[in-house]
Every structure is written in structure tokens, then in C-alpha cells.
Design a protein around this motif. Structure first.
Motif, PDB file in Angstrom:
ATOM      1  N   ASN A 117      -4.908   3.710  -8.010  1.00 22.90           N
ATOM      2  CA  ASN A 117      -3.795   4.472  -8.382  1.00 22.90           C
ATOM      3  C   ASN A 117      -3.556   4.390  -9.972  1.00 22.90           C
ATOM      4  O   ASN A 117      -3.243   5.631 -10.511  1.00 22.90           O
ATOM      5  CB  ASN A 117      -2.695   3.977  -7.626  1.00 22.90           C
ATOM      6  CG  ASN A 117      -2.850   4.218  -6.125  1.00 22.90           C
ATOM      7  OD1 ASN A 117      -3.393   4.994  -5.951  1.00 22.90           O
ATOM      8  ND2 ASN A 117      -1.675   3.520  -5.561  1.00 22.90           N
ATOM      9  N   ILE A 175       0.817  -1.298   0.102  1.00 20.98           N
ATOM     10  CA  ILE A 175      -0.106  -0.004   0.113  1.00 20.98           C
ATOM     11  C   ILE A 175       1.074   1.142  -0.020  1.00 20.98           C
ATOM     12  O   ILE A 175       1.550   1.454   0.930  1.00 20.98           O
ATOM     13  CB  ILE A 175      -0.914  -0.012   1.138  1.00 20.98           C
ATOM     14  CG1 ILE A 175      -1.798  -1.294   1.094  1.00 20.98           C
ATOM     15  CG2 ILE A 175      -1.706   1.146   1.142  1.00 20.98           C
ATOM     16  CD1 ILE A 175      -2.613  -1.367   2.299  1.00 20.98           C
ATOM     17  N   GLN A 193      -7.232  -3.025  -4.457  1.00 21.38           N
ATOM     18  CA  GLN A 193      -8.144  -2.235  -5.071  1.00 21.38           C
ATOM     19  C   GLN A 193      -7.309  -0.809  -5.152  1.00 21.38           C
ATOM     20  O   GLN A 193      -7.727  -0.116  -6.114  1.00 21.38           O
ATOM     21  CB  GLN A 193      -9.400  -2.102  -4.315  1.00 21.38           C
ATOM     22  CG  GLN A 193     -10.258  -3.325  -4.257  1.00 21.38           C
ATOM     23  CD  GLN A 193     -11.457  -3.144  -3.727  1.00 21.38           C
ATOM     24  OE1 GLN A 193     -11.556  -2.591  -2.551  1.00 21.38           O
ATOM     25  NE2 GLN A 193     -12.450  -4.277  -3.633  1.00 21.38           N
ATOM     26  N   LEU A 194      -6.704  -0.338  -3.893  1.00 19.74           N
ATOM     27  CA  LEU A 194      -5.902   0.716  -4.114  1.00 19.74           C
ATOM     28  C   LEU A 194      -4.958   0.892  -5.277  1.00 19.74           C
ATOM     29  O   LEU A 194      -4.779   1.811  -5.791  1.00 19.74           O
ATOM     30  CB  LEU A 194      -5.343   0.987  -2.865  1.00 19.74           C
ATOM     31  CG  LEU A 194      -4.665   2.305  -2.677  1.00 19.74           C
ATOM     32  CD1 LEU A 194      -5.489   3.640  -3.009  1.00 19.74           C
ATOM     33  CD2 LEU A 194      -3.814   2.511  -1.256  1.00 19.74           C
ATOM     34  N   GLN A 195      -4.272  -0.003  -5.576  1.00 20.29           N
ATOM     35  CA  GLN A 195      -3.300  -0.205  -6.724  1.00 20.29           C
ATOM     36  C   GLN A 195      -4.081   0.218  -8.005  1.00 20.29           C
ATOM     37  O   GLN A 195      -3.583   0.830  -8.734  1.00 20.29           O
ATOM     38  CB  GLN A 195      -2.790  -1.694  -6.940  1.00 20.29           C
ATOM     39  CG  GLN A 195      -1.572  -1.628  -7.820  1.00 20.29           C
ATOM     40  CD  GLN A 195      -0.770  -2.860  -7.803  1.00 20.29           C
ATOM     41  OE1 GLN A 195      -0.843  -3.627  -6.769  1.00 20.29           O
ATOM     42  NE2 GLN A 195      -0.373  -3.374  -8.933  1.00 20.29           N
ATOM     43  N   LEU A 236      -9.625   3.652   4.077  1.00 18.24           N
ATOM     44  CA  LEU A 236      -8.485   2.662   4.316  1.00 18.24           C
ATOM     45  C   LEU A 236      -7.723   2.856   5.421  1.00 18.24           C
ATOM     46  O   LEU A 236      -7.560   2.014   6.211  1.00 18.24           O
ATOM     47  CB  LEU A 236      -7.637   2.561   3.042  1.00 18.24           C
ATOM     48  CG  LEU A 236      -6.511   1.531   3.139  1.00 18.24           C
ATOM     49  CD1 LEU A 236      -6.995  -0.050   3.496  1.00 18.24           C
ATOM     50  CD2 LEU A 236      -5.615   1.448   1.792  1.00 18.24           C
ATOM     51  N   GLU A 286      -5.673  -3.284  -0.692  1.00 23.14           N
ATOM     52  CA  GLU A 286      -4.462  -3.126  -0.980  1.00 23.14           C
ATOM     53  C   GLU A 286      -4.450  -3.141  -2.677  1.00 23.14           C
ATOM     54  O   GLU A 286      -3.850  -2.284  -3.455  1.00 23.14           O
ATOM     55  CB  GLU A 286      -3.155  -3.703  -0.697  1.00 23.14           C
ATOM     56  CG  GLU A 286      -3.416  -5.262  -0.737  1.00 23.14           C
ATOM     57  CD  GLU A 286      -3.954  -5.994   0.565  1.00 23.14           C
ATOM     58  OE1 GLU A 286      -3.366  -7.100   0.982  1.00 23.14           O
ATOM     59  OE2 GLU A 286      -4.958  -5.506   1.126  1.00 23.14           O
ATOM     60  N   TYR A 326     -11.573   6.746  -0.938  1.00 24.59           N
ATOM     61  CA  TYR A 326     -11.049   5.191  -0.699  1.00 24.59           C
ATOM     62  C   TYR A 326      -9.797   5.360   0.356  1.00 24.59           C
ATOM     63  O   TYR A 326      -9.629   4.744   1.464  1.00 24.59           O
ATOM     64  CB  TYR A 326     -10.750   4.515  -2.022  1.00 24.59           C
ATOM     65  CG  TYR A 326     -10.454   3.173  -1.753  1.00 24.59           C
ATOM     66  CD1 TYR A 326     -11.485   2.353  -1.992  1.00 24.59           C
ATOM     67  CD2 TYR A 326      -9.148   2.615  -1.370  1.00 24.59           C
ATOM     68  CE1 TYR A 326     -11.430   0.807  -1.847  1.00 24.59           C
ATOM     69  CE2 TYR A 326      -9.171   1.267  -1.143  1.00 24.59           C
ATOM     70  CZ  TYR A 326     -10.193   0.485  -1.204  1.00 24.59           C
ATOM     71  OH  TYR A 326     -10.156  -1.100  -1.217  1.00 24.59           O
ATOM     72  N   VAL A 327      -9.002   6.020   0.015  1.00 20.57           N
ATOM     73  CA  VAL A 327      -7.690   6.114   0.955  1.00 20.57           C
ATOM     74  C   VAL A 327      -8.156   6.650   2.264  1.00 20.57           C
ATOM     75  O   VAL A 327      -7.448   5.941   3.552  1.00 20.57           O
ATOM     76  CB  VAL A 327      -6.544   7.168   0.213  1.00 20.57           C
ATOM     77  CG1 VAL A 327      -5.622   7.623   1.486  1.00 20.57           C
ATOM     78  CG2 VAL A 327      -5.828   6.500  -0.834  1.00 20.57           C
ATOM     79  N   SER A 341       1.066   4.460   0.796  1.00 22.22           N
ATOM     80  CA  SER A 341       0.438   5.648   1.419  1.00 22.22           C
ATOM     81  C   SER A 341       0.768   5.859   2.918  1.00 22.22           C
ATOM     82  O   SER A 341       1.266   4.825   3.347  1.00 22.22           O
ATOM     83  CB  SER A 341      -1.030   5.333   1.515  1.00 22.22           C
ATOM     84  OG  SER A 341      -1.463   4.022   2.212  1.00 22.22           O
ATOM     85  N   GLY A 357     -15.075  -0.218  -2.643  1.00 24.70           N
ATOM     86  CA  GLY A 357     -13.922  -0.250  -4.045  1.00 24.70           C
ATOM     87  C   GLY A 357     -14.313  -1.265  -4.910  1.00 24.70           C
ATOM     88  O   GLY A 357     -14.217  -0.570  -6.335  1.00 24.70           O
ATOM     89  N   ARG A 395     -10.499   8.216  -5.408  1.00 27.87           N
ATOM     90  CA  ARG A 395      -9.290   7.448  -4.674  1.00 27.87           C
ATOM     91  C   ARG A 395      -9.135   8.125  -3.242  1.00 27.87           C
ATOM     92  O   ARG A 395      -8.552   7.163  -2.494  1.00 27.87           O
ATOM     93  CB  ARG A 395      -8.123   7.930  -5.760  1.00 27.87           C
ATOM     94  CG  ARG A 395      -6.779   7.192  -5.039  1.00 27.87           C
ATOM     95  CD  ARG A 395      -5.564   7.819  -5.427  1.00 27.87           C
ATOM     96  NE  ARG A 395      -4.548   7.070  -4.577  1.00 27.87           N
ATOM     97  CZ  ARG A 395      -3.976   7.654  -3.607  1.00 27.87           C
ATOM     98  NH1 ARG A 395      -4.556   8.738  -3.156  1.00 27.87           N
ATOM     99  NH2 ARG A 395      -2.988   6.937  -3.116  1.00 27.87           N
TER     100      ARG A 395
END
Length: 717
Positions: free
Chosen positions: A537, A2, A532-534, A590, A530, A586-587, A4, A614, A583
């Protein structure tokens, strides 16, 4: 991995402080009522919860926030002036009551102007607590008694600061006059003038035509005595020095009549929130003293020359509008509060309302047991949790900037620009999420949801102006895409220093991000936060590069910068700005989940909600982007996400009542027979319907029914 680093103060600190369920904090039965002791249709669902909703309440908002909200809600509960009418009142009566409520709120000193200035993070929660019950109160009180004196305090000189004290003493009612009938977002095009007259040391205000009349001014139509007016400042040599802010008295404090040279009109009936008297304003050679110029950003010297410390007019105007820029941040909280109420009503109703069942039995199931009802509501529950965490985050970050400004500490240009960008994208996206949530909740409640007493219609109308307040959404999001593209022009590495709030810092690795691919073949992998965040991004990086290249191409073909921007909005810059906001929402969600104790019941259910958010986000908005970009080559990527969503629905369904309990306002504020905490829908619906004065009466026009011949063409007359 992740990518962040989260630095925001977390509500989960409150959770960790009160993790012991025996802590005496839970003895506050206002904030933590014994919902588990309630009998009725919802008891069976509360018994299925794997977490304590009271702990969840402290993750969702801090204890301080809840104490403030219940202080306000109990004030409303115990004052008969806040009793809601069963039927829609005439507009003049609505405005009379809103005015009375406004004075009652200010007189109670629930939040002083000093507290408001000292703790700007709490102010959105203060106003949203009122707004979820009656949006008219929020608008009138916020404008007249907080924003108006705050701007004077921040930008005015000593000679006008007496108005701050007079406003606190209820001697004045303030408003803001910025936009004009023919100009809203384009402030440079506004035509109202303030010409300095050296002989009398005064400014002469003029409105050249109706198109230049100031409009949509909250509190102006019937009640305001003063306005902060933005006008083009002209010196005696005929030179224009751009928009400047002036404090302008409008009505006589003894007669409430307008002063000569001032014309005030009412904007008329609106779709909703008619307790706020929006008006328009016209000046005809109206003189105000030189000292009424809010001179922190620019002043007139004794020789009649305009002087300012700012060489760049845009930076000067930026500071002038800075005190108003918090409005977008506040709207994120306001719109979220409407979504909270709507989803609370719809989920409680769906768990109480029984309909249909197996063909060979007489058993009926609660409609929340059906997959289609689960999908239409639980995805919105996840969305509302997401934007609530986002609104908490952005309020805290904005508060840091505001406090620095008031303390005289230097605010970095990067922080100011980034806050402007993320609020310009976040406010529209939060508003759209809530708009869609309320509409689906209304439909999910069937015909009963269409009743006024259900309150879903009121919530829908309360939220509607949020889509145009503080900038029309489709215009506003362009600020965010322009911010991202301006940094991209300097190279990917520029994002590292240009994003101190870290909403775009991840793009420093843009080149590497664009090389990444969808590599997940199992549902559980596609649903991992992680991963879904990728994916998110990549979406932002790809849309940024796509939009950046298109603008460069258009310029190379001879288009101006203006035309290149204009011709790269649809399918490019607009989607980029929305993805940027998605995004970051979402962050922030998270970040809160990561701070909870590992494997705690609260972390487990919030992780499922986050995955739901997500997966629905990516599959609904961005699958075409992922296929177009080559990030996804597998034909079943969308199917993996959809399967993951369907697997989560029955799990979250069993937790949904407890999740709603953690966020819902008390029954007397929710004020909907469909959404009461005991789930006794029909008992409350009967009470609401029977309270109407016309439920059992013969109509006053009954003769038109009995003697109907003349309406049927049968009359001999």
C-alpha cells in the motif's frame, strides 16, 4: 490491520462445498486421478504433502471450470486431427492443420456463441484450455467464430446480423482489421478511409499508401472471408467523423478469390504460432453498402449526415472498442496457463532428476533438494498461483460489466475506467511474470529443457506475443498510471468513489499511508501477509505522489501536458503502474486465503506461498523505493525478507509436487517427457526421441560427408 473489503465470488466456495473428502465429486477420475497410487520418483514427494491436492484444485479453479477444461481436453485426446507432430511442419501444412482443427472445434459446439455471450467469465478458460495445447487453435477460433460475431451482434444493425448465423454455420470466417503498418496504439493516427457516397448509398474504402495498410490481421492471410474494418469515416462534405467499424466482405465464398478493389497479402513466417495466418489488407476504391456500417455508435441518415448520440468522440470510440477490451482480461488467463504448464514441467523434472550428492557416498539427490534450484523455481510457483487467482478475479469482474452491457443495464463510468486501468496494468505484469517463469524453467531443466519435445520452447513462444497483443506492454501500462494520477489531481478522497472495484480505493487514506513506517524487527513479522500488504500500500501511494509531484513540477517549468507525461515515465509512472498491478495481484491472492477455513492445511500452505510471493516481490522490485522514501530505515529489512524466503523454500519444496498436481493439465495435454505425472523422465524421453523418423537414419546428404574433398579445396575441378 488489513485495509480491504473483498466482494468477488470465491473459488473457495467450491472448496467449502466439497470439503468432505468422501464426497462423490472426487469420483471423477478425469479431474481427480489417483496420482497417489503412481509409483516412481515423485511418490516420495507426494507422500510429504500435508494437504489433499484435489481440494486445492477446487480452490484454484471452480468445478465448473475444470469440467469445461476436461471436456475440451478429452475432445483433443479423442480426435486424431489434434495429434502433434514430432517435428516442425512446413508453414503451409501448419496452417492447413490449424484450419482443420478450427472447423472441428466449431462443429463440435463445445461452446456455442449463445453460451459465450451468456457466461463471459468462462470464455477465457475455454480458450486457454485449447491454447495450452496449441495456441494456434485459440487465436483462429476466438477471432473467427466468437469475437467477430459478438461485435456484429453488439454493434451492428439487423441487415448485417445474418452474418452471425452464417458464421455459426461455418459459411464465413471472420477477422479484425484495426492496426496499420505505421500506427498501432495511436488509433487516431490511422489513415484508412471510408467515404460515404450518397448517390449509391455506399461507403468507398481506400488505403492511401502502404503505411496505412491494415496488418497483423489473424485469419486474413489465407482463410478469412469477412473482416471488421476500422476506418476514418468521411461524409460527402469532406468532414471526418473519426474511426468507425464496418463489416467488409473480402473473398468470394465459392472461389475464395479476393473481390476487385481488395488486396490481401500474407505477413510471412513468425517466431511461432505460424498456424495462424496473419495478413495485411489494402483497399482501392472498394465499395460496401451503407448498411455495413456497425451503426450503434454512429450512423448516416438519408441525407448523408453523420448522427450519433455521443457528443464526445472519445466516448463513442470507447464503446466501439469495448467489445474488444475483454482481450486484455483473456490474456491474463492465457498467459497464466502457459506459466502453469512450464512450472509443472520444471518442478516434476527437478524432483525426478538426480545429480550430485555427498562426496563420501554414491548417493545422488534430486536437484530440487538444492537451495539454488528451489529458489529459481518455487518463487515462480508462488507467482503463478498469484496471477492465477488474479486472472480468476479479473475475469469475474469483467464478466459482470459485460453482462450488464448486454442486458442494457447502465454501466458506471467509474467501473469501466477502473477495469480499463487494472487490465492495462494486469495484462503486462501477468505476461512478464510468465515470461520470466518459462525462461527460468527452461534453464532449470538444463540441456533437456532445450529439446523441442520438452515443450518449454513452445510455451515460451506461445507466450511471447502476449507481450504485444492488445497493446504493447510499455505503452499499455501508461493507461493505468494516467488513471491513478487523474484521480489524485482531485485529492486523495476522490479514490473512495472512483474505485468501485476497490483496486485503488485504499488510496483514499493516502495521507495516512504515507506516514507509515517499517516497524518489523523479526522475520516472522516481515513475512506476515498483513504487513506485506501494508508495505505494498505504501509503495503504490509513494510512487503515485512522487509521479504526481514530478508532473506538476514539469508543467510549472513550462512543459506541456504531453511532455510532462512523457518525461515522467521512467522510474516514475511506469513503476507506479507495475506496483498498482502487483498490489492487486497480491490482494486477490490474499482474499482467497482469508476465505479458507482457519488453520486448514490448504490455508497454511497457501499462506506460505503468499508470503513467498510478497517477500520476493518487495525485495526484488521495491527495496530501493522503500529506502528512498524513508519507509525503511533499518539496514536489515531486506535481510529479514531474504531470510524468510530461505526458511520457506524447504517447506514449500516438500509440498511442491502436490501443488503442481493441483494445477497441472493431464499428461496428454502437457505433452512433455520431462513433466509427466509419474516422473519417469528417461522412459518418456526415450519414447519421444525414438519416435522421430530421422533418429536412426542416414542423412540424405551423406555423400557430402564421404566425398568432402570439393568442400575442402582439394578438388581438381
Amino acid at each position: 490491520m488489513i485495509d480491504s473489503k473483498f466482494h468477488q465470488v470465491s473459488n473457495t466456495q467450491e472448496f467449502n462445498k466439497y470439503e468432505n473428502i468422501n464426497n462423490e465429486v472426487f469420483l471423477n477420475k478425469d479431474i481427480f486421478p489417483d496420482l497417489h497410487l503412481l509409483d516412481g520418483p515423485l511418490k516420495v514427494y507426494r507422500s510429504k504433502a500435508t494437504f489433499d491436492w484435489r481440494k486445492m484444485r477446487l480452490i484454484f479453479d471452480t468445478l465448473q471450470s475444470w469440467e469445461l477444461k476436461f471436456k475440451i481436453w478429452n475432445f483433443i485426446k479423442n480426435n486424431e486431427i489434434f495429434d502433434q507432430s514430432i517435428e516442425t511442419l512446413p508453414i503451409d501444412e501448419q496452417r492447413k492443420i490449424s484450419n482443420q482443427r478450427m472447423f472441428a472445434v466449431i462443429n463440435a459446439k463445445l461452446l456455442t456463441i449463445e453460451e459465450y455471450l451468456r457466461n463471459p467469465e468462462l470464455s477465457p478458460k475455454f480458450f486457454s484450455a485449447f491454447g495450452v495445447y496449441d495456441a494456434n487453435i485459440t487465436g483462429k477460433v476466438l477471432i473467427a467464430f466468437y469475437m467477430f460475431p459478438k461485435v456484429i451482434q453488439s454493434l451492428g444493425n439487423k441487415s448485417v446480423k445474418n452474418l452471425v448465423m452464417e458464421t455459426q454455420e461455418l459459411k464465413n470466417i471472420g477477422c479484425f482489421a484495426l492496426i496499420e503498418f505505421a500506427h498501432g496504439s495511436n488509433t487516431q493516427g490511422m489513415k484508412t478511409t471510408a467515404t460515404y457516397e450518397p448517390l449509391t448509398k455506399s461507403f468507398v474504402l481506400n488505403t492511401p499508401n502502404f503505411e496505412a495498410a491494415k496488418c497483423w490481421i489473424g485469419n486474413l492471410g489465407k482463410s478469412a472471408t469477412h473482416a471488421i474494418v476500422y476506418a476514418q469515416l468521411y461524409t460527402n462534405d469532406g468532414k471526418c467523423h473519426g474511426l468507425n467499424a464496418f463489416v467488409v466482405p473480402l473473398r468470394d465464398s465459392k472461389t475464395h478469390l479476393t473481390f476487385p478493389g481488395v488486396t490481401i497479402g500474407d505477413m510471412g513466417e513468425k517466431i511461432s504460432i505460424n498456424g495462424i495466418d496473419n495478413g495485411f489488407l489494402i483497399f482501392n476504391n472498394y465499395k460496401i453498402p451503407k448498411s455495413n456500417l456497425l451503426s450503434k455508435t454512429g450512423d448516416i441518415d438519408d441525407d448523408g449526415n453523420f448522427i450519433t448520440q455521443f457528443k464526445d468522440p472519445k466516448k463513442r470510440m470507447g464503446l466501439s472498442f469495448a467489445m474488444l477490451s475483454e482481450g486484455r482480461v483473456g490474456i491474463c488467463e492465457f498467459t497464466t496457463s502457459y506459466g502453469v504448464s512450464a512450472i509443472s514441467i520444471a518442478i516434476r523434472y527437478s524432483a525426478s532428476r538426480k545429480q550430485f550428492g555427498p562426496d563420501d557416498t554414491n548417493i545422488e539427490f534430486p536437484v530440487i533438494e538444492y537451495q539454488s534450484q528451489q529458489y529459481r523455481l518455487i518463487r515462480h510457483l508462488a507467482n503463478i498461483f498469484a496471477i492465477k487467482f488474479f486472472s480468476n478475479w479479473i475475469a469475474k469482474e469483467c464478466a459482470k460489466i459485460v453482462i450488464k452491457g448486454f442486458s442494457g443495464e447502465k454501466i458506471s463510468t467509474e467501473s469501466g475506467m477502473e477495469m480499463h486501468a487494472i487490465s492495462s496494468a494486469g495484462k503486462p505484469v501477468c505476461g512478464w511474470i510468465t515470461r520470466d517463469c518459462i525462461q527460468d524453467c527452461r534453464e532449470a531443466c538444463g540441456g533437456h529443457g532445450y529439446l523441442k519435445c520438452a515443450r518449454l520452447g513452445d510455451l515460451r513462444n506461445y507466450n511471447d506475443p502476449n507481450l504485444t497483443y492488445e497493446g504493447e506492454n510499455n505503452v499499455l501500462i501508461q493507461q493505468a498510471s494516467n488513471f491513478l494520477i487523474s484521480i489524485r489531481e482531485k485529492g486523495w478522497n476522490a479514490f473512495e468513489n472512483a474505485s468501485p472495484l476497490e483496486t485503488a480505493a485504499f488510496l483514499k487514506d493516502g495521507e495516512e499511508i504515507l506516514k507509515s513506517k517499517w516497524k518489523w524487527t523479526k522475520v516472522e513479522c516481515a513475512m506476515k501477509p498483513e504487513n506485506q500488504l501494508q508495505t505494498l500500500n505504501f509503495i503504490v501511494a509513494f510512487l503515485l505522489e512522487k509521479t504526481f509531484k514530478l508532473r506538476n513540477l514539469l508543467k510549472s517549468l513550462g512543459q506541456s501536458t504531453f511532455d510532462a507525461r512523457n518525461n515522467s515515465q521512467v522510474f516514475h509512472a511506469n513503476l507506479l503502474a507495475v506496483a498498482y498491478a502487483h498490489r492487486q495481484i497480491y490482494v486477490t491472492f490474499l482474499a482467497e486465503v482469508q476465505k479458507l477455513p482457519d488453520s486448514s492445511p490448504e490455508q497454511e500452505i497457501l499462506t506460505k506461498l503468499l508470503s513467498m510471493f510478497g517477500a520476493n516481490l518487495i525485495s526484488t522490485f521495491y527495496m530501493n523505493v522503500l529506502y528512498e522514501s524513508g519507509f525503511v530505515t533499518s539496514i536489515n529489512a531486506c535481510e529479514l525478507l531474504q531470510t524468510g524466503i530461505l526458511q520457506l523454500l524447504p517447506i514449500i519444496k516438500d509440498q511442491s509436487i502436490a501443488l503442481v498436481d493441483a494445477i497441472a493439465p493431464p499428461d496428454y495435454i502437457l505433452n512433455s517427457p520431462l513433466g509427466m505425472s509419474d516422473g519417469e523422465v528417461y522412459k518418456h524421453l526415450e519414447n519421444f526421441i525414438y519416435q522421430s523418423p530421422d533418429t536412426f537414419t542416414r542423412p540424405s546428404w551423406w555423400r557430402d560427408i564421404v566425398y568432402k574433398e570439393k568442400y575442402l579445396g582439394l578438388s581438381k575441378l
